[in-house]
Design an enzyme around this catalytic site. Structure first.
Site, PDB file in Angstrom:
ATOM      1  N   VAL A 108       0.838  -1.199   0.000  1.00  0.00           N
ATOM      2  CA  VAL A 108       0.000   0.000   0.000  1.00  0.00           C
ATOM      3  C   VAL A 108       0.877   1.256   0.000  1.00  0.00           C
ATOM      4  O   VAL A 108       0.389   2.357   0.200  1.00  0.00           O
ATOM      5  CB  VAL A 108      -0.956  -0.012   1.223  1.00  0.00           C
ATOM      6  CG1 VAL A 108      -1.924  -1.184   1.156  1.00  0.00           C
ATOM      7  CG2 VAL A 108      -0.191  -0.044   2.556  1.00  0.00           C
ATOM      8  N   HIS A 124      -4.354  -4.313  -2.431  1.00  0.00           N
ATOM      9  CA  HIS A 124      -4.790  -4.012  -1.066  1.00  0.00           C
ATOM     10  C   HIS A 124      -4.941  -2.520  -0.806  1.00  0.00           C
ATOM     11  O   HIS A 124      -4.945  -2.087   0.334  1.00  0.00           O
ATOM     12  CB  HIS A 124      -3.813  -4.636  -0.044  1.00  0.00           C
ATOM     13  CG  HIS A 124      -3.820  -6.137  -0.064  1.00  0.00           C
ATOM     14  ND1 HIS A 124      -2.822  -6.904   0.510  1.00  0.00           N
ATOM     15  CD2 HIS A 124      -4.711  -7.020  -0.580  1.00  0.00           C
ATOM     16  CE1 HIS A 124      -3.099  -8.194   0.334  1.00  0.00           C
ATOM     17  NE2 HIS A 124      -4.240  -8.288  -0.331  1.00  0.00           N
ATOM     18  N   CYS A 152     -15.773  12.566   7.584  1.00  0.00           N
ATOM     19  CA  CYS A 152     -16.138  12.629   6.170  1.00  0.00           C
ATOM     20  C   CYS A 152     -16.842  13.969   5.903  1.00  0.00           C
ATOM     21  O   CYS A 152     -17.800  14.309   6.612  1.00  0.00           O
ATOM     22  CB  CYS A 152     -17.076  11.465   5.845  1.00  0.00           C
ATOM     23  SG  CYS A 152     -17.771  11.567   4.196  1.00  0.00           S
ATOM     24  N   GLY A 192       9.117 -11.184  -2.492  1.00  0.00           N
ATOM     25  CA  GLY A 192       9.035 -10.500  -1.196  1.00  0.00           C
ATOM     26  C   GLY A 192       7.686 -10.620  -0.515  1.00  0.00           C
ATOM     27  O   GLY A 192       7.262  -9.699   0.164  1.00  0.00           O
ATOM     28  N   THR A 193       7.051 -11.767  -0.697  1.00  0.00           N
ATOM     29  CA  THR A 193       5.785 -11.982   0.017  1.00  0.00           C
ATOM     30  C   THR A 193       5.837 -13.320   0.755  1.00  0.00           C
ATOM     31  O   THR A 193       6.395 -14.294   0.235  1.00  0.00           O
ATOM     32  CB  THR A 193       4.561 -11.926  -0.928  1.00  0.00           C
ATOM     33  OG1 THR A 193       3.390 -12.321  -0.186  1.00  0.00           O
ATOM     34  CG2 THR A 193       4.695 -12.800  -2.158  1.00  0.00           C
ATOM     35  N   SER A 194       5.226 -13.345   1.948  1.00  0.00           N
ATOM     36  CA  SER A 194       5.203 -14.574   2.741  1.00  0.00           C
ATOM     37  C   SER A 194       4.206 -15.587   2.176  1.00  0.00           C
ATOM     38  O   SER A 194       4.148 -16.726   2.658  1.00  0.00           O
ATOM     39  CB  SER A 194       4.855 -14.253   4.196  1.00  0.00           C
ATOM     40  OG  SER A 194       3.633 -13.536   4.245  1.00  0.00           O
ATOM     41  N   PRO A 219      14.428 -14.177   0.688  1.00  0.00           N
ATOM     42  CA  PRO A 219      15.525 -14.778   1.470  1.00  0.00           C
ATOM     43  C   PRO A 219      15.067 -15.979   2.295  1.00  0.00           C
ATOM     44  O   PRO A 219      15.904 -16.767   2.755  1.00  0.00           O
ATOM     45  CB  PRO A 219      15.991 -13.650   2.396  1.00  0.00           C
ATOM     46  CG  PRO A 219      15.099 -12.493   2.187  1.00  0.00           C
ATOM     47  CD  PRO A 219      14.080 -12.827   1.137  1.00  0.00           C
TER      48      PRO A 219
HETATM   49  C1  BJW Z   1      12.166 -10.101   1.439  1.00  0.00           C
HETATM   50  C2  BJW Z   1      13.145  -9.147   1.753  1.00  0.00           C
HETATM   51  C3  BJW Z   1      13.944  -8.667   0.698  1.00  0.00           C
HETATM   52  C4  BJW Z   1      12.101  -9.652   3.575  1.00  0.00           C
HETATM   53  N1  BJW Z   1      13.729  -9.142  -0.557  1.00  0.00           N
HETATM   54  N2  BJW Z   1      11.987 -10.558   0.198  1.00  0.00           N
HETATM   55  C5  BJW Z   1      -8.277 -18.879   1.983  1.00  0.00           C
HETATM   56  C6  BJW Z   1      -7.693 -19.624   2.983  1.00  0.00           C
HETATM   57  C7  BJW Z   1      -7.532 -19.112   4.265  1.00  0.00           C
HETATM   58  C8  BJW Z   1      -7.947 -17.813   4.575  1.00  0.00           C
HETATM   59  C9  BJW Z   1      -8.515 -17.069   3.581  1.00  0.00           C
HETATM   60  C10 BJW Z   1      -8.677 -17.593   2.314  1.00  0.00           C
HETATM   61  N3  BJW Z   1      -9.251 -16.647   1.538  1.00  0.00           N
HETATM   62  C11 BJW Z   1      -9.439 -15.527   2.282  1.00  0.00           C
HETATM   63  C12 BJW Z   1      -9.020 -15.756   3.538  1.00  0.00           C
HETATM   64  C13 BJW Z   1      -9.056 -14.786   4.672  1.00  0.00           C
HETATM   65  C14 BJW Z   1      -7.938 -13.760   4.642  1.00  0.00           C
HETATM   66  C15 BJW Z   1      -6.586 -14.456   4.678  1.00  0.00           C
HETATM   67  O1  BJW Z   1      -5.885 -14.605   3.694  1.00  0.00           O
HETATM   68  N4  BJW Z   1      -6.160 -14.867   5.851  1.00  0.00           N
HETATM   69  C16 BJW Z   1      -4.854 -15.538   5.999  1.00  0.00           C
HETATM   70  C17 BJW Z   1      -4.003 -14.766   7.010  1.00  0.00           C
HETATM   71  C18 BJW Z   1      -5.077 -16.968   6.373  1.00  0.00           C
HETATM   72  N5  BJW Z   1      -8.055 -12.907   3.470  1.00  0.00           N
HETATM   73  C19 BJW Z   1      -8.859 -11.849   3.450  1.00  0.00           C
HETATM   74  O2  BJW Z   1      -9.571 -11.578   4.412  1.00  0.00           O
HETATM   75  C20 BJW Z   1      -8.902 -11.013   2.200  1.00  0.00           C
HETATM   76  N6  BJW Z   1     -10.240 -10.799   1.796  1.00  0.00           N
HETATM   77  C21 BJW Z   1     -10.980 -11.751   1.238  1.00  0.00           C
HETATM   78  O3  BJW Z   1     -10.521 -12.833   0.966  1.00  0.00           O
HETATM   79  O4  BJW Z   1     -12.283 -11.362   0.975  1.00  0.00           O
HETATM   80  C22 BJW Z   1     -13.219 -12.395   0.660  1.00  0.00           C
HETATM   81  C23 BJW Z   1     -13.645 -12.989   1.974  1.00  0.00           C
HETATM   82  C24 BJW Z   1     -14.252 -12.179   2.879  1.00  0.00           C
HETATM   83  C25 BJW Z   1     -14.674 -12.740   4.104  1.00  0.00           C
HETATM   84  C26 BJW Z   1     -14.422 -14.082   4.392  1.00  0.00           C
HETATM   85  C27 BJW Z   1     -13.749 -14.866   3.445  1.00  0.00           C
HETATM   86  C28 BJW Z   1     -13.384 -14.317   2.232  1.00  0.00           C
HETATM   87  C29 BJW Z   1      -8.322  -9.635   2.459  1.00  0.00           C
HETATM   88  C30 BJW Z   1      -6.862  -9.660   2.732  1.00  0.00           C
HETATM   89  C31 BJW Z   1      -6.384  -8.246   3.027  1.00  0.00           C
HETATM   90  C32 BJW Z   1      -4.950  -8.211   3.516  1.00  0.00           C
HETATM   91  N7  BJW Z   1      -4.681  -6.928   4.041  1.00  0.00           N
HETATM   92  C33 BJW Z   1      -3.344  -6.628   4.551  1.00  0.00           C
HETATM   93  C34 BJW Z   1      -3.398  -5.214   5.186  1.00  0.00           C
HETATM   94  C35 BJW Z   1      -3.436  -4.144   4.089  1.00  0.00           C
HETATM   95  C36 BJW Z   1      -3.356  -2.778   4.644  1.00  0.00           C
HETATM   96  C37 BJW Z   1      -2.071  -2.540   5.394  1.00  0.00           C
HETATM   97  O5  BJW Z   1      -0.952  -2.645   4.841  1.00  0.00           O
HETATM   98  O6  BJW Z   1      -2.172  -2.232   6.581  1.00  0.00           O
HETATM   99  O7  BJW Z   1      -2.385  -6.666   3.499  1.00  0.00           O
HETATM  100  S1  BJW Z   1      -2.741  -7.866   5.702  1.00  0.00           S
HETATM  101  C38 BJW Z   1      -1.069  -7.792   5.169  1.00  0.00           C
HETATM  102  O8  BJW Z   1      -0.643  -9.033   4.577  1.00  0.00           O
HETATM  103  C39 BJW Z   1      -1.038  -6.731   4.059  1.00  0.00           C
HETATM  104  C40 BJW Z   1      -0.086  -7.353   3.086  1.00  0.00           C
HETATM  105  O9  BJW Z   1      -0.288  -6.805   1.806  1.00  0.00           O
HETATM  106  C41 BJW Z   1      -0.414  -8.816   3.169  1.00  0.00           C
HETATM  107  C42 BJW Z   1       0.676  -9.733   2.696  1.00  0.00           C
HETATM  108  O10 BJW Z   1       1.841  -9.566   3.453  1.00  0.00           O
HETATM  109  P1  BJW Z   1       3.249  -9.676   2.705  1.00  0.00           P
HETATM  110  O11 BJW Z   1       3.380  -8.592   1.733  1.00  0.00           O
HETATM  111  O12 BJW Z   1       3.438 -11.046   2.217  1.00  0.00           O
HETATM  112  O13 BJW Z   1       4.267  -9.306   3.915  1.00  0.00           O
HETATM  113  P2  BJW Z   1       4.912 -10.254   5.023  1.00  0.00           P
HETATM  114  O14 BJW Z   1       5.436  -9.355   6.065  1.00  0.00           O
HETATM  115  O15 BJW Z   1       3.986 -11.327   5.431  1.00  0.00           O
HETATM  116  O16 BJW Z   1       6.122 -10.991   4.265  1.00  0.00           O
HETATM  117  C43 BJW Z   1       7.275 -10.297   3.822  1.00  0.00           C
HETATM  118  C44 BJW Z   1       8.148 -11.278   3.062  1.00  0.00           C
HETATM  119  O17 BJW Z   1       9.235 -10.563   2.515  1.00  0.00           O
HETATM  120  C45 BJW Z   1       8.752 -12.398   3.939  1.00  0.00           C
HETATM  121  O18 BJW Z   1       8.546 -13.648   3.296  1.00  0.00           O
HETATM  122  C46 BJW Z   1      10.235 -12.055   3.977  1.00  0.00           C
HETATM  123  O19 BJW Z   1      11.070 -13.220   4.029  1.00  0.00           O
HETATM  124  C47 BJW Z   1      10.413 -11.339   2.658  1.00  0.00           C
HETATM  125  N8  BJW Z   1      11.528 -10.390   2.595  1.00  0.00           N
HETATM  126  N9  BJW Z   1      13.079  -8.890   3.079  1.00  0.00           N
HETATM  127  C48 BJW Z   1      12.765 -10.077  -0.775  1.00  0.00           C
HETATM  128  N10 BJW Z   1      14.898  -7.764   0.901  1.00  0.00           N
END
Ligand code: BJW
Length: 252
Positions: A108, A124, A152, A192-194, A219
């Site tokens: 974001v 997101h 608002c 770079g996503t988990s 990594p």
């Molecule tokens: C490096 C590095 C370097 C470090 N180089 N790499 C199916 C199964 C189970 C659950 C669900 C499913 N479908 C939906 C769900 C529910 C839920 C979900 O997924 N839950 C899981 C936790 C299990 N999903 C949702 O609720 C989504 N909505 C949805 O599905 O709607 C339909 C629905 C509604 C109601 C019920 C059911 C379905 C919405 C998801 C919204 C996510 N929002 C966030 C917050 C955004 C705002 C904010 O930023 O504050 O998005 S959560 C957070 O996680 C954020 C991120 O975009 C997202 C992903 O995180 P990301 O980017 O992967 O970061 P990290 O920190 O996790 O990882 C970093 C990585 O980088 C690591 O691997 C490091 O090793 C690596 N790294 N340095 C390269 N230099």
């Protein structure tokens, strides 16, 4: 963290040189080298005792809107002070080489656009936009106030960041475009996503099923790692510039 790029597989370089359609999914790790904390790593300072997963929900906002608004204001400030890094820059260079290039980001922070990428799908939302919590409409400006969150200007409801919280739907058109790009891609990068959060985590799998070469850059291993064609273990800001330079022999 590995600071030297691992060897880029020749098969990947060959496929990229002839590819017409490439899709890239990025997560917080690509901005880590810009100094933006990843989502699931420990927070610092004031915010060290909060769990981001528990702040990024509408329940948290309803419980304590000021706390959640201030957390996003703190993150905005960190991003304002950050600059795109060589990983972001390498993706802009890749976009120039590929006829149909789609950059899908879960971030974001807006750093891909600041780096100069054009075809960016923000799954997101964006930290720098706001919407009304009551009516869900996007709001461009609002009266300054000491009371936080601001109100608002249309209905007086509380404003919230225009990002997608857990349990909320992703923007439908953006998700559809991302799914299309994934199933049409000849090469799909997950960078770079988990790979823990859905539906974003399904995109590389959709690409794989449709026949794409899937490449992960991280990594650390993730739940996606066992399925990918190539895992490039290391920092995106090191690996991506090496990959672009070796594939196209271009200056960034
Ligand atoms: C490096 C590095 C370097 C470090 N180089 N790499 C199916 C199964 C189970 C659950 C669900 C499913 N479908 C939906 C769900 C529910 C839920 C979900 O997924 N839950 C899981 C936790 C299990 N999903 C949702 O609720 C989504 N909505 C949805 O599905 O709607 C339909 C629905 C509604 C109601 C019920 C059911 C379905 C919405 C998801 C919204 C996510 N929002 C966030 C917050 C955004 C705002 C904010 O930023 O504050 O998005 S959560 C957070 O996680 C954020 C991120 O975009 C997202 C992903 O995180 P990301 O980017 O992967 O970061 P990290 O920190 O996790 O990882 C970093 C990585 O980088 C690591 O691997 C490091 O090793 C690596 N790294 N340095 C390269 N230099």
């Amino acid at each position: 963290m590995i600071s030297e790029a691992p060897a880029i597989p020749g098969e990947l370089i060959a496929r990229l040189r002839t590819a017409h359609r490439v899709a890239v999914l990025t997560g917080a790790g690509i901005s880590a080298e810009s100094g933006v904390p990843t989502f699931r790593e420990a927070q610092t300072g004031l915010w060290a005792r909060y769990n981001p997963e528990e702040l990024a929900t509408s329940e948290a906002f309803q419980r304590n809107p000021r706390l959640v608004w201030e957390w996003y204001a703190w993150r905005q400030e960190r991003v304002r002070q950050a600059e795109p890094n060589p990983g972001h820059d390498a993706l802009t260079a890749m976009e120039r080489q590929i006829a149909k290039f789609t950059l899908i980001t879960q971030n974001v922070d807006g750093l891909h656009r600041r780096a100069g990428s054009h075809q960016v799908l923000e799954l997101h939302g964006n930290l720098f936009r706001a919407k009304c919590f009551t009516e869900d409409r996007t709001v461009e400006g609002w009266p300054e106030s000491d009371d936080l969150p601001p109100r608002c200007p249309h209905c007086g409801g509380l404003l919230r960041p225009n990002v997608v919280w857990f349990g909320e739907m992703l923007p439908a058109n953006t998700l559809r475009a991302a799914e299309q790009a994934a199933v049409n891609a000849e090469v799909f990068f997950s960078i770079g996503t988990s790979s823990l959060v859905y539906p974003a985590a399904d995109l590389p799998i959709a690409g794989l099923r449709a026949g794409a070469m899937v490449v992960e850059i991280n990594p650390q291993p993730t739940p996606l790692s066992p399925y990918v064609t190539f895992s490039l273990n290391g920092a995106a800001g090191v690996i991506l510039p090496a990959l672009v330079a070796q594939t196209w022999d271009v200056e960034r």
